[in-house]
Scaffold this motif. Structure first.
Motif, PDB file in Angstrom:
ATOM      1  N   THR A   1       0.836  -1.205   0.000  1.00 40.75           N
ATOM      2  CA  THR A   1       0.000   0.000   0.000  1.00 40.75           C
ATOM      3  C   THR A   1       0.867   1.250   0.000  1.00 40.75           C
ATOM      4  O   THR A   1       0.631   2.186  -0.772  1.00 40.75           O
ATOM      5  N   ILE A   2       1.898   1.269   0.849  1.00 48.51           N
ATOM      6  CA  ILE A   2       2.800   2.418   0.910  1.00 48.51           C
ATOM      7  C   ILE A   2       3.498   2.618  -0.430  1.00 48.51           C
ATOM      8  O   ILE A   2       3.562   3.734  -0.952  1.00 48.51           O
ATOM      9  N   GLU A   3       4.005   1.534  -1.005  1.00 49.01           N
ATOM     10  CA  GLU A   3       4.711   1.624  -2.283  1.00 49.01           C
ATOM     11  C   GLU A   3       3.798   2.159  -3.375  1.00 49.01           C
ATOM     12  O   GLU A   3       4.172   3.064  -4.131  1.00 49.01           O
ATOM     13  N   LEU A   4       2.581   1.648  -3.461  1.00 46.30           N
ATOM     14  CA  LEU A   4       1.636   2.099  -4.480  1.00 46.30           C
ATOM     15  C   LEU A   4       1.263   3.558  -4.277  1.00 46.30           C
ATOM     16  O   LEU A   4       1.277   4.354  -5.225  1.00 46.30           O
ATOM     17  N   GLU A   5       0.947   3.933  -3.059  1.00 55.10           N
ATOM     18  CA  GLU A   5       0.539   5.315  -2.788  1.00 55.10           C
ATOM     19  C   GLU A   5       1.676   6.294  -3.045  1.00 55.10           C
ATOM     20  O   GLU A   5       1.445   7.410  -3.501  1.00 55.10           O
ATOM     21  N   MET A   6       2.916   5.895  -2.802  1.00 57.08           N
ATOM     22  CA  MET A   6       4.047   6.765  -3.102  1.00 57.08           C
ATOM     23  C   MET A   6       4.204   6.940  -4.613  1.00 57.08           C
ATOM     24  O   MET A   6       4.516   8.037  -5.087  1.00 57.08           O
ATOM     25  N   ALA A   7       3.985   5.880  -5.380  1.00 54.99           N
ATOM     26  CA  ALA A   7       4.056   5.981  -6.844  1.00 54.99           C
ATOM     27  C   ALA A   7       2.981   6.934  -7.360  1.00 54.99           C
ATOM     28  O   ALA A   7       3.246   7.783  -8.220  1.00 54.99           O
TER      29      ALA A   7
ATOM     30  N   PHE B   1       9.208  10.338   7.193  1.00 49.85           N
ATOM     31  CA  PHE B   1       9.524   9.606   5.969  1.00 49.85           C
ATOM     32  C   PHE B   1      10.626  10.319   5.188  1.00 49.85           C
ATOM     33  O   PHE B   1      11.574   9.699   4.717  1.00 49.85           O
ATOM     34  N   ASN B   2      10.519  11.639   5.063  1.00 54.08           N
ATOM     35  CA  ASN B   2      11.562  12.408   4.364  1.00 54.08           C
ATOM     36  C   ASN B   2      12.914  12.298   5.051  1.00 54.08           C
ATOM     37  O   ASN B   2      13.952  12.233   4.392  1.00 54.08           O
ATOM     38  N   GLN B   3      12.921  12.271   6.376  1.00 56.09           N
ATOM     39  CA  GLN B   3      14.179  12.101   7.113  1.00 56.09           C
ATOM     40  C   GLN B   3      14.776  10.722   6.848  1.00 56.09           C
ATOM     41  O   GLN B   3      15.993  10.590   6.713  1.00 56.09           O
ATOM     42  N   ALA B   4      13.927   9.692   6.748  1.00 56.01           N
ATOM     43  CA  ALA B   4      14.411   8.350   6.435  1.00 56.01           C
ATOM     44  C   ALA B   4      15.012   8.324   5.025  1.00 56.01           C
ATOM     45  O   ALA B   4      16.047   7.701   4.787  1.00 56.01           O
ATOM     46  N   LEU B   5      14.385   9.028   4.082  1.00 53.12           N
ATOM     47  CA  LEU B   5      14.925   9.115   2.730  1.00 53.12           C
ATOM     48  C   LEU B   5      16.273   9.814   2.706  1.00 53.12           C
ATOM     49  O   LEU B   5      17.180   9.445   1.974  1.00 53.12           O
ATOM     50  N   HIS B   6      16.406  10.846   3.528  1.00 54.10           N
ATOM     51  CA  HIS B   6      17.650  11.624   3.576  1.00 54.10           C
ATOM     52  C   HIS B   6      18.799  10.805   4.142  1.00 54.10           C
ATOM     53  O   HIS B   6      19.950  11.011   3.785  1.00 54.10           O
ATOM     54  N   GLN B   7      18.481   9.862   5.022  1.00 54.20           N
ATOM     55  CA  GLN B   7      19.515   9.056   5.690  1.00 54.20           C
ATOM     56  C   GLN B   7      19.854   7.788   4.913  1.00 54.20           C
ATOM     57  O   GLN B   7      20.707   7.025   5.336  1.00 54.20           O
ATOM     58  N   LYS B   8      19.182   7.552   3.803  1.00 55.65           N
ATOM     59  CA  LYS B   8      19.385   6.303   3.049  1.00 55.65           C
ATOM     60  C   LYS B   8      20.800   6.031   2.655  1.00 55.65           C
ATOM     61  O   LYS B   8      21.669   6.727   2.498  1.00 55.65           O
TER      62      LYS B   8
ATOM     63  N   ARG C   1       3.719  15.222  10.449  1.00 54.29           N
ATOM     64  CA  ARG C   1       4.716  14.546  11.277  1.00 54.29           C
ATOM     65  C   ARG C   1       5.229  13.279  10.592  1.00 54.29           C
ATOM     66  O   ARG C   1       6.431  13.033  10.537  1.00 54.29           O
ATOM     67  N   LEU C   2       4.317  12.472  10.050  1.00 54.96           N
ATOM     68  CA  LEU C   2       4.719  11.232   9.386  1.00 54.96           C
ATOM     69  C   LEU C   2       5.461  11.501   8.075  1.00 54.96           C
ATOM     70  O   LEU C   2       6.426  10.803   7.738  1.00 54.96           O
ATOM     71  N   LEU C   3       5.044  12.517   7.346  1.00 57.47           N
ATOM     72  CA  LEU C   3       5.727  12.873   6.111  1.00 57.47           C
ATOM     73  C   LEU C   3       7.155  13.354   6.402  1.00 57.47           C
ATOM     74  O   LEU C   3       8.104  12.984   5.702  1.00 57.47           O
ATOM     75  N   LYS C   4       7.308  14.140   7.459  1.00 56.31           N
ATOM     76  CA  LYS C   4       8.639  14.592   7.865  1.00 56.31           C
ATOM     77  C   LYS C   4       9.507  13.399   8.255  1.00 56.31           C
ATOM     78  O   LYS C   4      10.675  13.308   7.854  1.00 56.31           O
TER      79      LYS C   4
END
Length: 142
Positions: A8-14, A135-142, A130-133
């Motif tokens: 669900t997360i993968e699809l919604e992000m696409a 998620f963005n922080q997790a992307l930044h740390q990849k 809050r959740l979007l932030k």
């Protein structure tokens, strides 16, 4: 995590990636695009920054940031300022024209987002932000 939750997360992000362009003001309305908006926003919020810092924070290579900054300098949105400690290095600083363009572009985006969440409660907006932030922080740390 359950596989169906991840799907669900993968699809919604696409879908989100595809639809975000509809929230971005079109070229007829503004002189900025998403990339230059983020660069100008960094300079507006943090002050003068060098290419290396901008590249790191925007997760771009230095040549990309240099090209974008050169274009913004040509348009009069930023000034190049020599580093007093290193004659070879320089910083970029947003100009008044750059601030005006940035704030105009941001206001257009805010209007669109305001319309998208007008039916949401403050609690829903807070939770989503809050959740979007996060998620963005997790992307930044990849």
């Amino acid at each position: 995590m359950k596989e169906d939750l991840l799907e669900t997360i993968e699809l919604e992000m696409a879908i989100l990636g595809r639809r975000l362009t509809s929230v971005t003001p079109n070229k007829a309305q503004t002189n900025l695009d998403r990339a230059t908006y983020l660069l100008l926003l960094k300079l507006f919020v943090q002050g003068s920054l060098g290419v290396k810092v901008l590249a790191t924070e925007l997760q771009l290579d230095m040549s990309t940031v240099s090209r974008q900054a050169a274009t913004l300098e040509h348009k009069g949105y930023v000034n190049k300022i020599p580093d007093p400690l290193d004659g070879r290095a320089y910083f970029y600083q947003i100009t008044e024209l750059g601030k005006t363009e940035l704030l105009t572009y941001k206001q257009m985006r805010m209007e669109k987002f305001r319309g998208l969440v007008k039916e949401w409660s403050d609690e829903e907006c807070e939770a989503f932000g809050r959740l979007l932030k996060k998620f963005n922080q997790a992307l930044h740390q990849k």
